[in-house]
Write a protein that holds these residues in place. Structure first.
Motif, PDB file in Angstrom:
ATOM      1  N   GLN A  25       2.596   3.500   0.509  1.00  0.00           N
ATOM      2  CA  GLN A  25       2.372   3.473  -1.027  1.00  0.00           C
ATOM      3  C   GLN A  25       0.914   3.282  -1.074  1.00  0.00           C
ATOM      4  O   GLN A  25       0.150   3.812  -1.818  1.00  0.00           O
ATOM      5  N   LEU A  26       0.205   2.440  -0.193  1.00  0.00           N
ATOM      6  CA  LEU A  26      -1.281   1.938  -0.569  1.00  0.00           C
ATOM      7  C   LEU A  26      -2.071   2.989   0.015  1.00  0.00           C
ATOM      8  O   LEU A  26      -3.020   3.504  -0.711  1.00  0.00           O
ATOM      9  N   PHE A 103       1.719 -14.794  -5.223  1.00  0.00           N
ATOM     10  CA  PHE A 103       2.828 -14.693  -4.245  1.00  0.00           C
ATOM     11  C   PHE A 103       4.017 -13.695  -4.904  1.00  0.00           C
ATOM     12  O   PHE A 103       4.372 -13.537  -5.989  1.00  0.00           O
ATOM     13  N   TYR A 104       4.453 -12.907  -3.872  1.00  0.00           N
ATOM     14  CA  TYR A 104       5.460 -11.873  -4.252  1.00  0.00           C
ATOM     15  C   TYR A 104       6.748 -12.281  -3.518  1.00  0.00           C
ATOM     16  O   TYR A 104       6.517 -12.681  -2.234  1.00  0.00           O
ATOM     17  N   GLY A 105       7.883 -11.911  -3.835  1.00  0.00           N
ATOM     18  CA  GLY A 105       9.039 -12.443  -2.919  1.00  0.00           C
ATOM     19  C   GLY A 105       9.408 -11.434  -2.091  1.00  0.00           C
ATOM     20  O   GLY A 105       8.371 -10.309  -1.855  1.00  0.00           O
ATOM     21  N   LYS A 110       6.577  -4.383  -5.010  1.00  0.00           N
ATOM     22  CA  LYS A 110       5.956  -3.246  -5.689  1.00  0.00           C
ATOM     23  C   LYS A 110       4.954  -3.599  -6.945  1.00  0.00           C
ATOM     24  O   LYS A 110       4.224  -2.789  -7.268  1.00  0.00           O
ATOM     25  N   GLY A 111       5.178  -5.002  -7.248  1.00  0.00           N
ATOM     26  CA  GLY A 111       4.367  -5.417  -8.252  1.00  0.00           C
ATOM     27  C   GLY A 111       2.941  -5.462  -7.716  1.00  0.00           C
ATOM     28  O   GLY A 111       2.058  -5.551  -8.469  1.00  0.00           O
ATOM     29  N   LEU A 112       2.794  -5.576  -6.336  1.00  0.00           N
ATOM     30  CA  LEU A 112       1.539  -5.740  -5.808  1.00  0.00           C
ATOM     31  C   LEU A 112       0.643  -4.606  -6.045  1.00  0.00           C
ATOM     32  O   LEU A 112      -0.562  -4.743  -6.467  1.00  0.00           O
ATOM     33  N   LEU A 116      -2.850  -4.325  -8.355  1.00  0.00           N
ATOM     34  CA  LEU A 116      -4.112  -3.616  -8.017  1.00  0.00           C
ATOM     35  C   LEU A 116      -4.556  -2.467  -8.532  1.00  0.00           C
ATOM     36  O   LEU A 116      -5.528  -1.811  -8.407  1.00  0.00           O
ATOM     37  N   GLY A 117      -3.826  -2.217  -9.729  1.00  0.00           N
ATOM     38  CA  GLY A 117      -3.991  -1.034 -10.925  1.00  0.00           C
ATOM     39  C   GLY A 117      -3.495   0.334 -10.035  1.00  0.00           C
ATOM     40  O   GLY A 117      -3.965   1.310 -10.702  1.00  0.00           O
TER      41      GLY A 117
END
Length: 431
Positions: A25-26, A103-105, A110-112, A116-117
């Motif tokens: 995805q990145l 922090f993400y679980g 996907k919220g990351l 990052l926009g």
């Protein structure tokens, strides 16, 4: 110029699959991604953590602190943390390590992208950027676990068992074959429960049989089965399909009825011995990998002696072991006292692994003089390094073939005559 993001993956291969999905995805969003760099390469770092047992948690914390220091020194602009440790201790980590931007679980990474926009692209939901060699991949078929083993925090972290739809899995296999993947390590927290939630019955045998029928799938290897309610039709699939490796990773943990009961394993010693007998009878040559635990609360000297006898008599082809560590929130932590000292646990662990070392040497020696189909993973020094169907990457023995100018390519299969062995690895000559 593309921005660089470092992704560091800790823990098991299931975490690795999550990292590979995020990397894809990145990259689709225009980033360059470095995986597991020795030191920070980019402006942003993402640490995918493990929270399974004490040692893994400590490794994750140390890695976060190392990158937090790099951020304080101006090496990094942003630091994000995801994965199992973050899922389990989100609030505590936010307080203890404020240098982390967010922090993400385990399941909300996907919220990351949004932070990052960038947007998550659902069209890429089956795609990954592999961090493994091009010729093999890990294939995760489910998340979570419905088992209630006394010592295990995984259900607390990952929740209930959730199977992936079979068609999604098969489509992913076809996609990966098209990219050159020949070997699949099928993984889950608990393989044998696959399908129960979606289809109301165990469907692992059907899934593996359908995978085996896909052109280009050369090897399928199965990891992390559970002994209770084992789907025996899987043995038929393994026997009838040459590309399903005669290999099964099934964690047994212990053998004494006293300990199996305390561990809440829903299986007895008699059940276990019959299962192993049947596996070896129905799939001649099968290699069984298992994991055993020492030092669980209530383990007596008699229980441990029974476990040692079990290892000597059954002669597992592959075996790992670890010492019990109390995990908060588990049945064990709530109901048992962790009364066995660390010294005793470590002494038992060493003793058990010493027994297995001689067993492993016997298993390796029996292969000397045989011909094996070997896949080549890499070149290291003066040797080509490969594996047989009985060997999973990273954890099992390897086959070393002296580089003498042979026409050998990484990622391809060759017939090899085994000429020697040591306690762990094999040596061979190209036929």
């Amino acid at each position: 110029m593309k921005k660089t993001i470092d992704i560091i993956t800790l823990g098991c291969s299931k975490n690795l699959v999550d990292s590979e999905q995020l990397i894809r995805q990145l990259e689709a969003s225009g980033y360059h991604v470095e995986h597991d760099p020795e030191e920070p390469q980019g402006d942003i770092a993402v640490i995918n953590t493990c929270g399974f047992i004490g040692d893994a948690k400590e490794e994750s914390i140390n890695m976060i602190l190392e990158f937090a220091q790099a951020k304080e020194e101006g090496v990094l602009d942003k630091l994000f943390v995801m994965g199992c440790l973050s899922e389990r201790y989100l609030k505590e980590l936010q307080i203890e390590i404020p240098q982390v931007d967010k922090f993400y679980g385990k399941f909300d990474w996907k919220g990351l992208l949004a932070d990052l926009g960038k947007n998550y692209d659902p069209k890429l939901h089956l795609e990954r950027s592999l961090t493994t060699p091009d010729h093999y991949a890990y294939l995760k078929i489910s998340e979570g676990c419905d088992r209630t083993c006394s010592y295990c925090a995984i259900p607390i972290i990952t929740g209930k068992h959730v199977s992936r739809p079979m068609e999604d899995i098969l489509d992913e296999v076809k996609l990966l074959v098209g990219q050159g993947v020949r070997e699949f390590q099928v993984i889950a927290q608990e393989l044998t429960y696959y399908g129960v939630d979606l289809y109301k019955k165990q469907r692992l045998p059907e899934l593996i049989e359908r995978m085996a029928a896909i052109p280009g799938v050369e090897w399928i290897r199965l990891h992390y089965a559970y002994p209770a309610h084992f789907p025996y039709d899987l043995l038929r699939v393994m026997r009838e399909n040459d590309n399903v490796c005669k290999y099964l990773d099934i964690a047994l943990q212990h053998i004494s009825d006293n300990m199996l009961s305390k561990m809440r394993r829903n299986v007895t010693k008699a059940d276990t011995l019959e299962m192993i007998r049947r596996m070896r009878a129905e799939v001649p040559g099968i290699h069984i990998r298992t994991t055993l635990m020492v030092g669980h609360p209530g383990e007596t000297e008699q229980d441990f002696e029974e476990l040692k006898d079990f290892v000597r008599e059954v002669k597992f082809d592959r075996m790992g072991a670890f010492a019990y560590s109390e995990e908060e929130g588990t049945f064990s932590a709530k109901n048992y006292e962790d009364e066995i000292s660390d010294d005793v646990k470590q002494a038992r662990l060493s003793e058990l692994m010493d027994i297995q070392q001689s067993v492993s040497a016997e298993v390796a020696q029996r292969k000397v003089g045989t011909e094996q189909r070997v896949i080549i993973d890499r070149i290291e020094g003066e040797y080509f390094i490969g594996r047989t169907q009985y060997d999973s990457p990273e954890v099992d023995p390897e086959v070393l073939i002296k580089d003498e100018g042979q026409d050998i390519e990484i990622g391809y299969f060759y017939d090899v005559k085994i000429s020697g062995s040591d306690d762990f690895d094999l040596y061979g000559d190209l036929i």
